[in-house]
Write a protein that holds these residues in place. Structure first.
Motif, PDB file in Angstrom:
ATOM      1  N   ARG A 103     110.973  -9.850  89.857  1.00  0.00           N
ATOM      2  CA  ARG A 103     109.903  -9.948  88.864  1.00  0.00           C
ATOM      3  C   ARG A 103     109.834  -8.676  88.020  1.00  0.00           C
ATOM      4  O   ARG A 103     109.838  -7.568  88.533  1.00  0.00           O
TER       5      ARG A 103
ATOM      6  N   ARG B  42     107.625  -6.434  86.098  1.00  0.00           N
ATOM      7  CA  ARG B  42     106.177  -6.203  86.008  1.00  0.00           C
ATOM      8  C   ARG B  42     105.779  -5.389  84.780  1.00  0.00           C
ATOM      9  O   ARG B  42     104.625  -5.378  84.393  1.00  0.00           O
TER      10      ARG B  42
ATOM     11  N   TYR C 211     112.145  -1.571  86.060  1.00  0.00           N
ATOM     12  CA  TYR C 211     110.923  -2.315  86.354  1.00  0.00           C
ATOM     13  C   TYR C 211     110.613  -2.375  87.839  1.00  0.00           C
ATOM     14  O   TYR C 211     109.555  -2.865  88.239  1.00  0.00           O
TER      15      TYR C 211
ATOM     16  N   GLU D  85     103.171 -15.639  86.224  1.00  0.00           N
ATOM     17  CA  GLU D  85     102.519 -14.511  85.556  1.00  0.00           C
ATOM     18  C   GLU D  85     103.556 -13.547  84.988  1.00  0.00           C
ATOM     19  O   GLU D  85     103.357 -12.980  83.917  1.00  0.00           O
ATOM     20  N   TYR D  86     104.666 -13.362  85.703  1.00  0.00           N
ATOM     21  CA  TYR D  86     105.667 -12.400  85.284  1.00  0.00           C
ATOM     22  C   TYR D  86     106.977 -13.097  84.914  1.00  0.00           C
ATOM     23  O   TYR D  86     107.317 -14.137  85.476  1.00  0.00           O
TER      24      TYR D  86
END
Length: 219
Positions: A102, A104, A111, A146-147
């Motif tokens: 993911r 973020r 990341y 969300e990501y």
């Protein structure tokens, strides 16, 4: 969300005895099915296919590559017939790798931030719930993620589940790649396996409509 056996009485505290699984027979059946498919390209789905006619896309892939393409269904189908100790190990490793993939902070190339334990557990619960249909649990999250996900890192996680077999993975996760100054959305990542995002179904159709778009073996 923890994955637990389904009970006829949800308030009961009595132990649940799961039926014995003829592991040897399942392994032999899975091996026979894979042998029958030969060198076919296998198509797996991670999440929601968003209404895509995957069987029709498999037909297009067969024509483009000149070899059979088989829709295997959920990505955990690749684990069918394996010993449960091996399945648990592979699922736990894949869940950790997916959580790490993911992105973020889309403003930074580096990341990688230690994922929360609950994020790893959620990924493992989804995979375990899908590899054990007799269990309750979350098959895949609802709505948008969300990501976004680093496409290369996600591909590596899928490879851990699938091994080196020729495969295509359709995922509803949003894929991004680092373009030198920022993370940019991408509909696919060639390689093994070929990863296609179905967040935009039209982009998947475009890939299968392009003569060179279905190359799953290039890095």
């Amino acid at each position: 969300m923890p994955v637990r056996p389904t009970r006829s009485n949800p308030l009961s505290t009595r132990p649940v005895y799961l039926p014995k699984v003829p592991a040897k027979e399942l392994q032999e059946a899975a091996k026979a099915a894979k042998t029958a498919q030969g060198d076919a390209v296998r198509i797996y789905i991670d999440g929601d296919a968003r209404g895509l006619d995957v069987e029709r896309l498999a037909g297009r892939l067969s024509e483009a590559l000149g070899r059979q393409a088989v829709v295997m269904g959920d990505i955990v189908a690749a684990l069918a017939g394996r010993p449960q100790t091996e399945v648990r190990r592979i699922v736990a490793t894949a869940a950790n790798a997916i959580a790490w993939a993911r992105v973020r902070d889309v403003a930074k190339e580096d990341y990688r931030i230690l994922p929360m334990r609950s994020e790893v557990d959620a990924e493992e619960a989804r995979l375990r719930g899908r590899s054990q249909p007799s269990y309750g649990g979350v098959s895949h999250p609802g709505g948008e993620y969300e990501y976004p996900y680093d496409a290369a890192a996600l591909q590596e996680a899928y490879r851990g589940l699938l091994g080196d077999e020729a495969a295509v993975v359709l995922t509803d996760r949003r894929l991004v790649t680092w373009s030198g100054s920022e993370w940019s959305a991408t509909p696919r990542l060639t390689g093994s396996p070929l990863v296609l995002s179905v967040s935009d179904p039209s982009s998947v159709e475009a890939v299968f409509s392009s003569p060179g778009g279905v190359n799953y073996s290039e890095g």
